[in-house]
Write a protein that holds these residues in place. Structure first.
Motif, PDB file in Angstrom:
ATOM      1  N   LEU A  44      -3.045  11.522  62.746  1.00  0.00           N
ATOM      2  CA  LEU A  44      -1.784  11.763  62.055  1.00  0.00           C
ATOM      3  C   LEU A  44      -1.042  10.704  62.022  1.00  0.00           C
ATOM      4  O   LEU A  44       0.149  10.693  61.205  1.00  0.00           O
ATOM      5  CB  LEU A  44      -0.939  12.829  62.869  1.00  0.00           C
ATOM      6  CG  LEU A  44      -1.499  14.463  62.662  1.00  0.00           C
ATOM      7  CD1 LEU A  44      -1.008  15.319  63.825  1.00  0.00           C
ATOM      8  CD2 LEU A  44      -1.433  15.009  61.275  1.00  0.00           C
ATOM      9  N   THR A  45      -1.129   9.704  62.676  1.00  0.00           N
ATOM     10  CA  THR A  45      -0.240   8.499  62.727  1.00  0.00           C
ATOM     11  C   THR A  45      -0.927   7.406  61.995  1.00  0.00           C
ATOM     12  O   THR A  45      -0.288   6.269  61.630  1.00  0.00           O
ATOM     13  CB  THR A  45       0.185   7.889  64.188  1.00  0.00           C
ATOM     14  OG1 THR A  45      -1.036   7.491  64.873  1.00  0.00           O
ATOM     15  CG2 THR A  45       0.859   8.973  64.883  1.00  0.00           C
ATOM     16  N   PRO A  47      -1.481   5.425  58.680  1.00  0.00           N
ATOM     17  CA  PRO A  47      -0.733   5.455  57.427  1.00  0.00           C
ATOM     18  C   PRO A  47      -1.801   5.707  56.303  1.00  0.00           C
ATOM     19  O   PRO A  47      -1.141   5.934  55.137  1.00  0.00           O
ATOM     20  CB  PRO A  47      -0.126   4.095  57.780  1.00  0.00           C
ATOM     21  CG  PRO A  47      -0.901   3.349  58.678  1.00  0.00           C
ATOM     22  CD  PRO A  47      -1.305   4.066  59.441  1.00  0.00           C
ATOM     23  N   HIS A  50      -2.776  10.995  54.320  1.00  0.00           N
ATOM     24  CA  HIS A  50      -1.952  11.690  53.391  1.00  0.00           C
ATOM     25  C   HIS A  50      -2.112  13.077  53.979  1.00  0.00           C
ATOM     26  O   HIS A  50      -2.776  14.053  53.710  1.00  0.00           O
ATOM     27  CB  HIS A  50      -1.956  11.519  52.218  1.00  0.00           C
ATOM     28  CG  HIS A  50      -2.081   9.952  51.710  1.00  0.00           C
ATOM     29  ND1 HIS A  50      -0.685   9.328  51.762  1.00  0.00           N
ATOM     30  CD2 HIS A  50      -2.927   9.330  51.387  1.00  0.00           C
ATOM     31  CE1 HIS A  50      -1.098   8.306  51.336  1.00  0.00           C
ATOM     32  NE2 HIS A  50      -2.199   8.121  51.208  1.00  0.00           N
ATOM     33  N   TRP A  51      -0.702  13.741  54.486  1.00  0.00           N
ATOM     34  CA  TRP A  51      -0.687  15.155  54.733  1.00  0.00           C
ATOM     35  C   TRP A  51       0.674  15.497  54.817  1.00  0.00           C
ATOM     36  O   TRP A  51       1.691  14.802  54.755  1.00  0.00           O
ATOM     37  CB  TRP A  51      -1.170  15.414  56.505  1.00  0.00           C
ATOM     38  CG  TRP A  51      -0.312  14.512  57.336  1.00  0.00           C
ATOM     39  CD1 TRP A  51      -0.602  13.342  57.664  1.00  0.00           C
ATOM     40  CD2 TRP A  51       0.597  14.887  58.218  1.00  0.00           C
ATOM     41  NE1 TRP A  51       0.053  12.989  58.625  1.00  0.00           N
ATOM     42  CE2 TRP A  51       1.078  13.802  59.172  1.00  0.00           C
ATOM     43  CE3 TRP A  51       1.493  16.111  58.151  1.00  0.00           C
ATOM     44  CZ2 TRP A  51       2.095  13.750  60.013  1.00  0.00           C
ATOM     45  CZ3 TRP A  51       2.580  16.070  59.191  1.00  0.00           C
ATOM     46  CH2 TRP A  51       2.819  14.925  60.087  1.00  0.00           C
ATOM     47  N   CYS A  72       4.502  12.085  66.464  1.00  0.00           N
ATOM     48  CA  CYS A  72       4.794  12.489  64.932  1.00  0.00           C
ATOM     49  C   CYS A  72       6.234  12.648  64.666  1.00  0.00           C
ATOM     50  O   CYS A  72       6.662  12.756  63.588  1.00  0.00           O
ATOM     51  CB  CYS A  72       4.284  13.796  64.568  1.00  0.00           C
ATOM     52  SG  CYS A  72       2.645  13.900  64.338  1.00  0.00           S
ATOM     53  N   GLN A  73       7.002  12.034  65.467  1.00  0.00           N
ATOM     54  CA  GLN A  73       8.579  12.004  65.207  1.00  0.00           C
ATOM     55  C   GLN A  73       9.030  11.006  64.397  1.00  0.00           C
ATOM     56  O   GLN A  73      10.045  11.382  63.733  1.00  0.00           O
ATOM     57  CB  GLN A  73       9.255  11.554  66.688  1.00  0.00           C
ATOM     58  CG  GLN A  73       9.141  12.788  67.713  1.00  0.00           C
ATOM     59  CD  GLN A  73      10.052  12.164  69.104  1.00  0.00           C
ATOM     60  OE1 GLN A  73       9.916  11.315  69.398  1.00  0.00           O
ATOM     61  NE2 GLN A  73      10.787  13.092  69.359  1.00  0.00           N
ATOM     62  N   ASN A  74       8.127   9.940  64.042  1.00  0.00           N
ATOM     63  CA  ASN A  74       8.528   8.891  62.916  1.00  0.00           C
ATOM     64  C   ASN A  74       7.767   9.317  61.615  1.00  0.00           C
ATOM     65  O   ASN A  74       7.741   8.282  60.927  1.00  0.00           O
ATOM     66  CB  ASN A  74       8.577   7.690  63.576  1.00  0.00           C
ATOM     67  CG  ASN A  74       9.511   7.281  64.612  1.00  0.00           C
ATOM     68  OD1 ASN A  74      10.654   7.752  64.359  1.00  0.00           O
ATOM     69  ND2 ASN A  74       8.887   6.668  65.592  1.00  0.00           N
ATOM     70  N   ARG A  75       7.584  10.742  61.534  1.00  0.00           N
ATOM     71  CA  ARG A  75       6.630  11.136  60.369  1.00  0.00           C
ATOM     72  C   ARG A  75       7.295  10.660  59.040  1.00  0.00           C
ATOM     73  O   ARG A  75       8.661  10.585  58.875  1.00  0.00           O
ATOM     74  CB  ARG A  75       6.327  12.366  60.334  1.00  0.00           C
ATOM     75  CG  ARG A  75       7.188  13.314  60.588  1.00  0.00           C
ATOM     76  CD  ARG A  75       6.572  14.692  60.822  1.00  0.00           C
ATOM     77  NE  ARG A  75       7.719  15.835  60.805  1.00  0.00           N
ATOM     78  CZ  ARG A  75       8.263  16.086  62.077  1.00  0.00           C
ATOM     79  NH1 ARG A  75       7.827  15.381  63.018  1.00  0.00           N
ATOM     80  NH2 ARG A  75       9.064  16.904  62.180  1.00  0.00           N
ATOM     81  N   LYS A  76       6.783  10.698  57.994  1.00  0.00           N
ATOM     82  CA  LYS A  76       7.386  10.544  56.569  1.00  0.00           C
ATOM     83  C   LYS A  76       8.206  11.851  56.162  1.00  0.00           C
ATOM     84  O   LYS A  76       8.095  12.844  56.780  1.00  0.00           O
ATOM     85  CB  LYS A  76       6.404  10.425  55.358  1.00  0.00           C
ATOM     86  CG  LYS A  76       5.513   9.010  55.547  1.00  0.00           C
ATOM     87  CD  LYS A  76       4.466   9.144  54.398  1.00  0.00           C
ATOM     88  CE  LYS A  76       3.486   7.879  54.741  1.00  0.00           C
ATOM     89  NZ  LYS A  76       2.316   8.049  53.982  1.00  0.00           N
ATOM     90  N   GLN A  79       6.944  15.469  55.639  1.00  0.00           N
ATOM     91  CA  GLN A  79       5.901  15.962  56.235  1.00  0.00           C
ATOM     92  C   GLN A  79       6.470  17.065  57.393  1.00  0.00           C
ATOM     93  O   GLN A  79       7.432  16.624  58.101  1.00  0.00           O
ATOM     94  CB  GLN A  79       5.180  14.731  57.060  1.00  0.00           C
ATOM     95  CG  GLN A  79       4.328  14.065  56.081  1.00  0.00           C
ATOM     96  CD  GLN A  79       3.902  12.661  56.724  1.00  0.00           C
ATOM     97  OE1 GLN A  79       4.362  12.217  57.583  1.00  0.00           O
ATOM     98  NE2 GLN A  79       2.444  12.407  56.334  1.00  0.00           N
ATOM     99  N   VAL A  81       5.777  19.318  60.865  1.00  0.00           N
ATOM    100  CA  VAL A  81       5.070  19.468  62.148  1.00  0.00           C
ATOM    101  C   VAL A  81       5.368  20.937  62.835  1.00  0.00           C
ATOM    102  O   VAL A  81       6.327  21.300  62.883  1.00  0.00           O
ATOM    103  CB  VAL A  81       5.218  18.630  62.942  1.00  0.00           C
ATOM    104  CG1 VAL A  81       4.088  19.014  64.531  1.00  0.00           C
ATOM    105  CG2 VAL A  81       4.646  17.137  62.778  1.00  0.00           C
TER     106      VAL A  81
END
Length: 122
Positions: A44-45, A47, A50-51, A72-76, A79, A81
């Motif tokens: 998941l981290t 780069p 793509h999800w 995943c706190q800094n996801r795009k 996105q 969760v």
């Protein structure tokens, strides 16, 4: 829009049934899965992956879904969760909220709400 969805679930039967249900009843494309915290975080981290949606169980074969969620706190933007667990207690819900989870659902009685969430995303 089809949701590119990654699953972090160590129980193969639950994972396969969940994927089958989501494929049938919502616009989800299952792009992969992890059975441990380390595998989930790595995928998941990365780069290059793509999800749109990650569905995370809390209790895994190794590690915890909370570790995956924290990573995943800094996801795009865009996105999402979500946590899907048999242990969706008030304390767990609060901790997940603190970690930036978009939603938490109980496996035993909130599958319809999960489906609604997925349909709203598309």
């Amino acid at each position: 829009m089809t949701l590119q969805t990654f699953f972090v679930e160590d129980n193969a039967t639950i994972r396969e049934n969940l994927i089958e249900t989501l494929l049938e009843l919502s616009d989800v494309n299952a792009i992969g899965y992890a059975e441990t915290e380390a595998e989930g975080i790595a995928w998941l981290t990365d780069p290059h992956n793509h999800w749109d949606l990650a569905i995370v169980d809390l209790f895994l074969r190794q590690g915890s879904g909370l570790g995956v969620v924290a990573a995943c706190q800094n996801r795009k933007p865009g996105q999402r969760v979500i946590v899907l667990s048999n242990y969706a207690t008030l304390d767990v819900r609060q901790r997940c909220k603190e970690l930036g989870v978009d939603a938490i659902f109980d496996k035993s009685n909130e599958i319809d709400a999960l489906l609604d969430f997925c349909m709203e995303m598309t």
